[in-house]
Enzyme design. Structure first.
Site, PDB file in Angstrom:
ATOM      1  N   LYS A 146     -24.331  10.008  22.250  1.00 39.84           N
ATOM      2  CA  LYS A 146     -23.050  10.326  21.624  1.00 39.84           C
ATOM      3  C   LYS A 146     -23.268  11.538  20.740  1.00 39.84           C
ATOM      4  O   LYS A 146     -23.723  11.436  19.605  1.00 39.84           O
ATOM      5  CB  LYS A 146     -22.553   9.134  20.792  1.00 39.84           C
ATOM      6  CG  LYS A 146     -21.010   9.022  20.673  1.00 39.84           C
ATOM      7  CD  LYS A 146     -20.334  10.213  20.050  1.00 39.84           C
ATOM      8  CE  LYS A 146     -20.501  10.248  18.548  1.00 39.84           C
ATOM      9  NZ  LYS A 146     -19.734  11.394  17.924  1.00 39.84           N
ATOM     10  N   CYS A 187     -31.324  19.044   7.358  1.00 40.71           N
ATOM     11  CA  CYS A 187     -31.766  17.947   6.499  1.00 40.71           C
ATOM     12  C   CYS A 187     -33.108  18.254   5.846  1.00 40.71           C
ATOM     13  O   CYS A 187     -33.502  17.583   4.893  1.00 40.71           O
ATOM     14  CB  CYS A 187     -31.851  16.642   7.290  1.00 40.71           C
ATOM     15  SG  CYS A 187     -33.172  16.595   8.510  1.00 40.71           S
TER      16      CYS A 187
END
Length: 494
Positions: free
Chosen positions: A174, A282
């Site tokens: 996804k 990140c």
């Protein structure tokens, strides 16, 4: 106008006007460049059913033959490197060289997964008892799912699916609905490499699709990368439905800058670590802990480099920083800058003025000095090109600040003292540590993951942790026929 549908059983699904869809924008100009079909509950069930149907034959395929398909896939990705990099640039905004770097870091995991015949080997002990042998096997889980963020539309999926399918699982990906194009191209290349239909599927969508994956009984494991609030939700929801979960969350990565550091090298490293990919990483450095009197010299060297930073459309040559992903995120980052000013930080460079008349989602490099731990810009993940300088009197204070922060993803120390660096590596409460390396992302044969609220779940991503995550261990103890008497006590080996 391109319309992206799902990729199930080796082909793109059909599109019709009645299906729900969402717009995809080019962040560099703000223009709509595609639409993506959003999954319904029926689409979720259909995708998982296709992956489940493919599992039996794929799990029975020898690890060597699985690896051979990944070898072919790697060659195809290299052949289509420029096309993929341009797709990343057009739908994410990062500059072309950075997009190529993302692809290379993803391919490193494919290369690691090609060694799966060795990585899947179990253990064997002969004669654990009289005439008894024991051994262990690593077997696939079944259908597993990956949910990836917008900031690495290819690299993060490649940190998930190559190891998963090499281990014999089938996969439902996804991707972010903001830039689904690159991973759909990856799906086509996997099919071209010879991957059987249904082994790798792409399901586009939003929370409906995510919740469907988290709760469906046929999904055995979920891997996720994104913000901490969502990671915590993914972990708690999927765990409550008896799934194995690996959920990587947010970060507030500190660089500890000692007075003895090679300042020119540290500043060059910091520019890329803080402002590369517009800070949408990140592992980006968003806080510098300037120890002692090094803060003034740091500012003096940073200011001219920030002024010279080339910001613009990443498709243009020599650009160093592109736009943010959406207008809403641009506004959010601008709100953090306003918060820093309001709470008393000293704004040295205001990125809100950079390309302010451009229709794209640009926000330039921003620099704050005299930031304190109580401020919002210090406590929260901004995920944009905003760097905060916190001045601290000594190493111990800096270390305490890092260890006290709720995030523990990545950190770095810049120093010429081996003794100090060794102490830092041993003592700091962070999952990935760099010594004179600003973004210490481990290579594929090591594992990637943070501590504290930067990771939910016991296993990190890729490397040997990836193999452990996508397999389960079976222990076998065998004795070949001889007459045995009934035994009603706990069996022991003699």
């Amino acid at each position: 106008m391109t319309t992206y549908s799902h990729y199930i059983n080796g082909r793109h699904t059909d599109c019709d006007a009645s299906q729900p869809r969402q717009s995809v924008f080019n962040p560099a100009n703000g223009q709509k460049c595609a639409e993506v079909i959003m999954a319904t509950a029926q689409d979720v069930d259909h995708t998982i059913a296709a992956a489940k149907a493919a599992f039996g034959a794929w799990s029975a395929t020898t690890p060597l033959n699985r690896a051979r398909i990944l070898f072919k896939f790697k060659a195809l990705v290299e052949q289509h490197m420029d096309e993929l990099a341009m797709l990343i640039c057009q739908q994410h905004g990062k500059v072309l060289d950075d997009a190529r770097g993302e692809l290379i870091r993803g391919l490193e995991v494919v290369e690691f997964a090609c060694g799966i015949p060795h990585l899947l080997k179990g253990e064997h002990t002969e004669q654990v008892g009289s005439g008894v042998d024991a051994w262990s096997m690593n077997q696939p889980l079944g259908v597993v799912a990956g949910i990836s963020p917008f900031n690495f539309p290819v690299m993060v999926p490649m940190w998930m699916f190559p190891i998963a399918i090499a281990c014999g699982n089938t996969f439902v990906m996804k991707p972010s609905e903001r830039n689904p194009g690159p991973v759909l191209k990856i799906a086509q290349l996997l099919t071209e490499a010879g991957l059987p239909d249904g082994v790798f599927n792409v399901l586009n969508g939003d929370k409906l699709a995510v919740d469907g994956l988290l709760t469906h009984p046929d999904i055995q494991a979920v891997s996720f990368v994104g913000s901490t609030p969502v990671a915590e939700y993914i972990y708690s929801t999927a765990s409550a439905h008896s799934k194995r979960v690996q959920a990587l969350g947010g970060a507030k990565n500190h660089m500890l800058l000692m007075p003895d550091a090679d300042l020119d090298s540290a500043v060059n490293a910091l520019m890329g670590a803080a402002y590369g990919s517009a800070g949408e990483r990140c592992m980006a450095i968003s806080v510098v802990l300037a120890v002692g009197d090094v803060g003034d010299a740091l500012v003096d060297k940073l200011l001219p480099k920030i002024a010279a930073l080339k910001v613009g459309d990443g498709m243009q040559p020599d650009m160093e920083m592109g736009p943010l992903i959406t207008r809403a995120h641009q506004d959010k980052v601008a709100g953090y800058i306003a918060s820093g000013v309001q709470q008393g930080a000293r704004l040295l460079v205001d990125g809100r003025q950079t390309m302010a008349d451009n229709p794209g989602y640009f926000l330039g490099a921003t620099l704050f000095d005299e930031v304190t731990p109580e401020m919002q810009i210090y406590r929260e993940e901004i995920f944009g090109p905003v760097l905060s300088i916190v001045r601290v009197p000594d190493y111990a204070t800096a270390l305490r600040l890092i260890n006290d922060h709720e995030y523990g993803n990545g950190t770095a120390i810049f120093t010429q003292s081996g003794e100090l660096a060794r102490d830092f590596c041993h003592t700091v409460q962070v999952g990935m540590v760099g010594v004179n390396v600003p973004i210490p992302v481990p290579m594929a044969f090591h594992s990637f993951g943070g501590w504290k609220r930067s990771l939910f779940g016991p296993l990190h991503m890729h490397g040997t942790d990836g193999v452990r995550f996508y397999t389960r261990r079976k222990a076998i103890t065998a004795r070949w026929p001889r007459q045995l008497s009934a035994d009603f006590i706990m069996p022991t080996m003699k």
